[in-house]
Design a protein around this motif. Structure first.
Motif, PDB file in Angstrom:
ATOM      1  N   ALA A 251      31.852  40.548  47.496  1.00  0.00           N
ATOM      2  CA  ALA A 251      30.851  40.043  46.552  1.00  0.00           C
ATOM      3  C   ALA A 251      30.679  38.528  46.658  1.00  0.00           C
ATOM      4  O   ALA A 251      29.915  37.958  45.897  1.00  0.00           O
ATOM      5  CB  ALA A 251      31.220  40.424  45.128  1.00  0.00           C
ATOM      6  N   ALA A 252      31.397  37.888  47.573  1.00  0.00           N
ATOM      7  CA  ALA A 252      31.303  36.432  47.758  1.00  0.00           C
ATOM      8  C   ALA A 252      31.549  35.697  46.440  1.00  0.00           C
ATOM      9  O   ALA A 252      30.772  34.831  46.038  1.00  0.00           O
ATOM     10  CB  ALA A 252      29.966  36.056  48.381  1.00  0.00           C
ATOM     11  N   VAL A 253      32.627  36.036  45.765  1.00  0.00           N
ATOM     12  CA  VAL A 253      32.979  35.440  44.473  1.00  0.00           C
ATOM     13  C   VAL A 253      33.327  33.968  44.660  1.00  0.00           C
ATOM     14  O   VAL A 253      34.036  33.607  45.600  1.00  0.00           O
ATOM     15  CB  VAL A 253      34.151  36.200  43.821  1.00  0.00           C
ATOM     16  CG1 VAL A 253      34.654  35.503  42.571  1.00  0.00           C
ATOM     17  CG2 VAL A 253      33.731  37.633  43.497  1.00  0.00           C
ATOM     18  N   GLY A 254      32.805  33.135  43.747  1.00  0.00           N
ATOM     19  CA  GLY A 254      33.090  31.708  43.785  1.00  0.00           C
ATOM     20  C   GLY A 254      33.365  31.155  42.404  1.00  0.00           C
ATOM     21  O   GLY A 254      33.381  31.890  41.406  1.00  0.00           O
ATOM     22  N   LYS A 255      33.564  29.842  42.341  1.00  0.00           N
ATOM     23  CA  LYS A 255      33.925  29.182  41.088  1.00  0.00           C
ATOM     24  C   LYS A 255      32.883  29.350  39.988  1.00  0.00           C
ATOM     25  O   LYS A 255      33.211  29.310  38.816  1.00  0.00           O
ATOM     26  CB  LYS A 255      34.172  27.699  41.329  1.00  0.00           C
ATOM     27  CG  LYS A 255      35.429  27.451  42.105  1.00  0.00           C
ATOM     28  CD  LYS A 255      35.692  25.985  42.294  1.00  0.00           C
ATOM     29  CE  LYS A 255      36.976  25.822  43.087  1.00  0.00           C
ATOM     30  NZ  LYS A 255      37.343  24.453  43.291  1.00  0.00           N
ATOM     31  N   GLY A 256      31.636  29.533  40.341  1.00  0.00           N
ATOM     32  CA  GLY A 256      30.586  29.679  39.340  1.00  0.00           C
ATOM     33  C   GLY A 256      30.416  31.084  38.814  1.00  0.00           C
ATOM     34  O   GLY A 256      29.588  31.328  37.934  1.00  0.00           O
ATOM     35  N   ASP A 257      31.185  32.015  39.322  1.00  0.00           N
ATOM     36  CA  ASP A 257      31.021  33.419  38.928  1.00  0.00           C
ATOM     37  C   ASP A 257      31.822  33.782  37.691  1.00  0.00           C
ATOM     38  O   ASP A 257      32.840  33.174  37.375  1.00  0.00           O
ATOM     39  CB  ASP A 257      31.441  34.344  40.081  1.00  0.00           C
ATOM     40  CG  ASP A 257      30.358  34.473  41.128  1.00  0.00           C
ATOM     41  OD1 ASP A 257      29.200  34.745  40.756  1.00  0.00           O
ATOM     42  OD2 ASP A 257      30.671  34.292  42.317  1.00  0.00           O
ATOM     43  N   VAL A 258      31.308  34.809  37.015  1.00  0.00           N
ATOM     44  CA  VAL A 258      32.009  35.456  35.909  1.00  0.00           C
ATOM     45  C   VAL A 258      32.183  36.909  36.344  1.00  0.00           C
ATOM     46  O   VAL A 258      31.213  37.658  36.448  1.00  0.00           O
ATOM     47  CB  VAL A 258      31.217  35.369  34.590  1.00  0.00           C
ATOM     48  CG1 VAL A 258      31.967  36.079  33.478  1.00  0.00           C
ATOM     49  CG2 VAL A 258      30.933  33.923  34.230  1.00  0.00           C
TER      50      VAL A 258
ATOM     51  N   GLY B 150      38.772  30.970  41.837  1.00  0.00           N
ATOM     52  CA  GLY B 150      38.407  30.011  40.798  1.00  0.00           C
ATOM     53  C   GLY B 150      37.383  30.508  39.803  1.00  0.00           C
ATOM     54  O   GLY B 150      36.830  29.735  39.024  1.00  0.00           O
ATOM     55  N   ALA B 151      37.094  31.808  39.807  1.00  0.00           N
ATOM     56  CA  ALA B 151      36.100  32.380  38.896  1.00  0.00           C
ATOM     57  C   ALA B 151      36.688  32.533  37.497  1.00  0.00           C
ATOM     58  O   ALA B 151      37.898  32.542  37.309  1.00  0.00           O
ATOM     59  CB  ALA B 151      35.647  33.746  39.410  1.00  0.00           C
ATOM     60  N   ARG B 152      35.812  32.664  36.530  1.00  0.00           N
ATOM     61  CA  ARG B 152      36.220  33.121  35.208  1.00  0.00           C
ATOM     62  C   ARG B 152      36.159  34.641  35.299  1.00  0.00           C
ATOM     63  O   ARG B 152      35.335  35.190  36.027  1.00  0.00           O
ATOM     64  CB  ARG B 152      35.269  32.594  34.141  1.00  0.00           C
ATOM     65  CG  ARG B 152      35.321  31.064  34.079  1.00  0.00           C
ATOM     66  CD  ARG B 152      34.705  30.469  32.848  1.00  0.00           C
ATOM     67  NE  ARG B 152      35.126  31.015  31.583  1.00  0.00           N
ATOM     68  CZ  ARG B 152      36.321  30.827  30.995  1.00  0.00           C
ATOM     69  NH1 ARG B 152      37.221  30.111  31.583  1.00  0.00           N
ATOM     70  NH2 ARG B 152      36.600  31.365  29.821  1.00  0.00           N
ATOM     71  N   ALA B 153      37.019  35.328  34.578  1.00  0.00           N
ATOM     72  CA  ALA B 153      37.054  36.782  34.728  1.00  0.00           C
ATOM     73  C   ALA B 153      37.445  37.451  33.420  1.00  0.00           C
ATOM     74  O   ALA B 153      38.190  36.891  32.612  1.00  0.00           O
ATOM     75  CB  ALA B 153      38.024  37.178  35.842  1.00  0.00           C
ATOM     76  N   VAL B 154      36.921  38.667  33.243  1.00  0.00           N
ATOM     77  CA  VAL B 154      37.150  39.451  32.040  1.00  0.00           C
ATOM     78  C   VAL B 154      37.520  40.873  32.457  1.00  0.00           C
ATOM     79  O   VAL B 154      36.837  41.482  33.277  1.00  0.00           O
ATOM     80  CB  VAL B 154      35.875  39.499  31.159  1.00  0.00           C
ATOM     81  CG1 VAL B 154      36.087  40.379  29.938  1.00  0.00           C
ATOM     82  CG2 VAL B 154      35.441  38.098  30.758  1.00  0.00           C
ATOM     83  N   GLY B 155      38.594  41.367  31.884  1.00  0.00           N
ATOM     84  CA  GLY B 155      38.987  42.755  32.096  1.00  0.00           C
ATOM     85  C   GLY B 155      38.642  43.563  30.866  1.00  0.00           C
ATOM     86  O   GLY B 155      38.948  43.158  29.745  1.00  0.00           O
TER      87      GLY B 155
END
Length: 138
Positions: free
Chosen positions: A2-9, A29-34
């Motif tokens: 998914a090419a996750v980066g620092k700006g992703d949630v 460096g992403a923000r993440a929610v489980g």
């Protein structure tokens, strides 16, 4: 994928022990929610995140994934069944912004063709991983 980066949630639906949420924060460096319905797993995940030093970038919600607000997500990960993926599909398309990426391990979304599919080796088996991108609204 998914090419996750620092700006992703990143939202992980059915986050289990939180490993994908923690990896998104720690490695990209992403923000993440489980989102997880099992209270014991939510509590354990929060502890793992503290030990990994990413508690400030992640959160774990004890919630039914069908009730969760997915609007903030730019990436959603799923390791559900095909039936659950199909039930989630309308919610994903309604709540996610165009361009949001959805990654599913092992299970597709019926007739919604993925943008990409790769195979990964796990436990001596080859399994598909699918990527979809939410299309622009008409």
């Amino acid at each position: 994928m998914a090419a996750v980066g620092k700006g992703d949630v990143v939202y992980d639906l059915g986050s289990g022990d939180g490993r994908l949420v923690i990896a998104a924060a720690r490695d990209f460096g992403a923000r993440a929610v489980g989102i997880e319905i099992e209270p014991r797993l939510v509590a354990a995940s929060a502890g793992y995140a503290r030990r990994a030093g990413v508690a400030h970038r992640v959160s774990f919600l004890e919630q039914d994934l069908f009730q969760a607000d997915l609007g903030p997500a730019t990436v959603v990960t799923l390791y559900l069944t095909r039936d659950l993926n199909l039930r989630m599909r309308p919610k994903l398309l309604q709540e996610l912004r165009p361009g949001a990426r959805i990654v599913s391990h092992n299970f597709d979304m019926g007739d919604w063709e993925p943008a990409r599919m790769i195979r990964v080796e796990a436990d001596g088996q080859s399994r598909p991983v699918f990527l979809w991108v939410v299309p622009a609204r008409p």
